[in-house]
Design a protein around this motif. Structure first.
Motif, PDB file in Angstrom:
ATOM      1  N   VAL A  82       1.063  -1.045  -0.243  1.00 20.79           N
ATOM      2  CA  VAL A  82       0.032   0.516  -0.111  1.00 20.79           C
ATOM      3  C   VAL A  82       0.485   1.097  -0.213  1.00 20.79           C
ATOM      4  O   VAL A  82       0.661   2.022  -1.193  1.00 20.79           O
ATOM      5  CB  VAL A  82      -1.213   0.152   0.937  1.00 20.79           C
ATOM      6  N   CYS A  83       1.915   1.006   0.798  1.00 16.65           N
ATOM      7  CA  CYS A  83       3.237   2.606   1.077  1.00 16.65           C
ATOM      8  C   CYS A  83       3.783   2.622  -0.281  1.00 16.65           C
ATOM      9  O   CYS A  83       3.462   3.747  -0.637  1.00 16.65           O
ATOM     10  CB  CYS A  83       3.884   2.702   1.960  1.00 16.65           C
ATOM     11  N   VAL A  84       3.645   1.644  -0.849  1.00 18.48           N
ATOM     12  CA  VAL A  84       4.638   1.422  -2.220  1.00 18.48           C
ATOM     13  C   VAL A  84       3.832   2.371  -3.295  1.00 18.48           C
ATOM     14  O   VAL A  84       4.596   3.319  -4.077  1.00 18.48           O
ATOM     15  CB  VAL A  84       5.014   0.297  -3.142  1.00 18.48           C
ATOM     16  N   ASN A  85       2.118   1.950  -3.441  1.00 16.15           N
ATOM     17  CA  ASN A  85       1.786   2.512  -4.626  1.00 16.15           C
ATOM     18  C   ASN A  85       1.794   4.155  -3.853  1.00 16.15           C
ATOM     19  O   ASN A  85       1.904   5.104  -4.856  1.00 16.15           O
ATOM     20  CB  ASN A  85       0.427   2.284  -4.563  1.00 16.15           C
ATOM     21  N   LEU A  86       1.325   4.018  -2.713  1.00 19.52           N
ATOM     22  CA  LEU A  86       0.860   5.820  -2.190  1.00 19.52           C
ATOM     23  C   LEU A  86       2.277   6.866  -2.268  1.00 19.52           C
ATOM     24  O   LEU A  86       1.976   7.928  -2.859  1.00 19.52           O
ATOM     25  CB  LEU A  86       0.279   5.825  -0.424  1.00 19.52           C
ATOM     26  N   PHE A  87       3.254   6.297  -1.606  1.00 17.72           N
ATOM     27  CA  PHE A  87       3.998   7.172  -1.634  1.00 17.72           C
ATOM     28  C   PHE A  87       5.400   6.817  -2.596  1.00 17.72           C
ATOM     29  O   PHE A  87       6.444   7.738  -2.899  1.00 17.72           O
ATOM     30  CB  PHE A  87       4.546   6.789  -0.153  1.00 17.72           C
TER      31      PHE A  87
END
Length: 525
Positions: A375-380
């Motif tokens: 999730v963080c990879v996609n968001l950030f």
């Protein structure tokens, strides 16, 4: 090689050099005097540092022969010129440019019979070479088994077959990896038995159909994380098998990073693995990594590796042993640092010495939950990269950020095995080598000791690592520092504003949900 009575004498019975202990043990540099050295992997990160070190600290050598593969229509002479144009050789060019003439390129390919070397040059090499330093390998973690095997295992076998024919060979050193036995927690300085007959595999793998090779790969890997560590383990067995006839040593470095001292602090020219990931951490484009932060991060400076390789060749002759020595060239048991400590130092110096290419404000979180990491990879990572690509496209520049973001995410996932596990590397042979080097008259020029007692400090090292990435990878000298700091300051306040906006939006949404819920309850009453 012109033999010196003070250094060696040649035993015609067994074709091995015998050291004069009173001389060789005291003079590492003179061990290489008048020698002809054969080097594989010279165009790689380790290889460049190795050639540079030989020229600087073993200037009495005769010649260095580099196995080089003609590439994309370019002759090896052109590739050699390109190699010598690398900044690593800058100090040599200023101080002693003529010594570069001792470097000879040999056209060949480690995957071919007789290493792809012409019959004339092959004969010349087996007549002249005294020391062989073999570091050529494919280091891709996702390499298909057949290719990894051909390069790392069969390539080593072909080098050793040539060594067996060499008439004046006195030492062979194989650069393996500390993770060749990463399926074990405690790793001794020895070659471990394989759970399969590697010779049977070696005789059949090249002929197997692709599908059969893939099935075999899954069976052979076992607890190995990738084909790189597996094929390196197999290559070690081949070295061991030949060590009865060839004076041999294996050097096993852990994760190789920027130089500690030579050719200058922080020198690095490869963005693969850890270096590329933490370069992007410093630029602010990587915010999440799968990692257990309190585990030891075993990294080793490239010049420490090079000094270990060169002194291992010397040690093999100066301090003969009945068994082949293996050197675990690692930091974890000598001067440990955790992933968390390295992260904090990286963030500290990335903010103190930002590059003008900084994209977001640096800051990273280690995670063990893969779903949350995704999730963080996609968001950030990916979404900001895509936004920047749109901007690049609109300004008529080539978009590349999303592609680069995905590439570094692949590197993170390929390395997660190493960032979520730790090993206890035995370093008895390494300590013995360290002691022997310190006893030599010129041992300070071949320092292999990274202990705190020897003055090694991780704080200083990471600072130079960040500065080295800035200078040698990003090509950003310190003249842009004020500009970069101003940019970083703007990014800091932009991040604060973004956090505040996010907080306000989330708070508003939460209040809306709460008010709607209260309204429903009121109506029901």
């Amino acid at each position: 090689m012109s033999s010196s009575p003070n250094m060696f004498h040649f035993n015609d019975f067994n074709n091995n050099y015998i050291e004069d202990p009173d001389y060789i043990r005291d003079h590492i540099g003179d061990f290489y005097k008048d020698t002809c050295i054969f080097v594989t992997g010279a165009t790689g990160f380790v290889g460049k540092a190795l050639v540079d070190k030989l020229l600087r600290s073993c200037s009495g050598l005769n010649s260095i022969y580099l196995l080089m593969r003609p590439k994309k229509g370019r002759a090896i002479e052109e590739r050699l010129k390109e190699l010598l144009d690398n900044p690593v050789f800058s100090s040599i060019k200023k101080r002693n440019p003529d010594i570069l003439n001792r470097i000879k390129a040999v056209a060949g390919d480690i995957t071919l019979p007789n290493l792809g070397i012409s019959a004339k040059e092959y004969q010349m090499l087996i007549e002249r070479i005294n020391v062989v330093l073999h570091s050529a390998a494919t280091v891709r973690f996702d390499e298909e088994l057949r290719n990894a095997f051909i390069h790392n295992t069969l390539g080593t076998k072909k080098v050793l077959e040539m060594c067996n024919k060499m008439q004046q060979l006195k030492s062979f050193v194989y650069v393996s990896t500390a993770y060749s036995n990463s399926d074990k927690e405690n790793i001794d300085e020895s070659v471990y038995e394989l759970p399969f007959d590697y010779e049977t595999i070696m005789n059949s793998i090249e002929m197997l159909p692709q599908e059969a090779a893939e099935v075999l790969s899954k069976k052979l890997l076992g607890r190995h994380p990738n084909t790189y560590t597996l094929t390196k383990a197999m290559a070690e067995h081949i070295v061991l098998k030949h060590s009865d006839l060839i004076p041999s040593a294996i050097v096993r470095p852990s994760i190789i990073t920027a130089s500690l001292k030579e050719p200058q602090p922080g020198w690095v020219d490869s963005v693969s693995g850890i270096t590329g990931i933490f370069m992007e951490v410093g630029r602010g484009t990587i915010k999440s990594i799968i990692c257990k932060e309190n585990m030891k991060m075993d990294i080793i400076p490239v010049d420490t590796v090079i000094n270990t390789v060169l002194t291992a060749a010397w040690h093999t002759v100066a301090y003969r042993s009945n068994t082949m020595r293996v050197y675990n060239c690692t930091s974890g048991n000598t001067n440990p640092i955790t992933w968390k400590e390295f992260r904090l130092l990286t963030e500290k110096y990335s903010k103190e010495y930002p590059s003008k290419y900084v994209t977001w404000y640096p800051g990273i979180t280690y995670r063990t939950n893969r779903a949350l990491h995704a999730v963080c990879v996609n968001l950030f990572h990916h979404i900001p990269a895509a936004i920047l690509d749109v901007f690049l496209f609109m300004t008529k520049r080539k978009p590349f950020m999303l592609k680069m973001s995905r590439k570094f995410e692949e590197a993170i996932m390929a390395g997660k095995f190493f960032s979520t596990n730790q090993w206890n590397f035995e370093v008895t042979s390494m300590r013995s080598l360290t002691k022997a080097v310190q006893m030599a008259n010129d041992g300070e020029h071949f320092d292999v000791d990274i202990s705190e007692n020897n003055g090694f400090k991780w704080d200083d090292y990471v600072k130079n690592f960040i500065l080295g990435v800035r200078q040698f990878i990003l090509k950003d000298d310190l003249s842009s520092l004020n500009q970069a700091r101003s940019k970083l300051n703007r990014l800091y306040w932009f991040q604060k504003m973004l956090h505040m906006m996010t907080f306000c939006v989330v708070t508003k949404m939460a209040l809306s949900v709460l008010m709607a819920s209260m309204s429903r309850n009121t109506l029901e009453l």
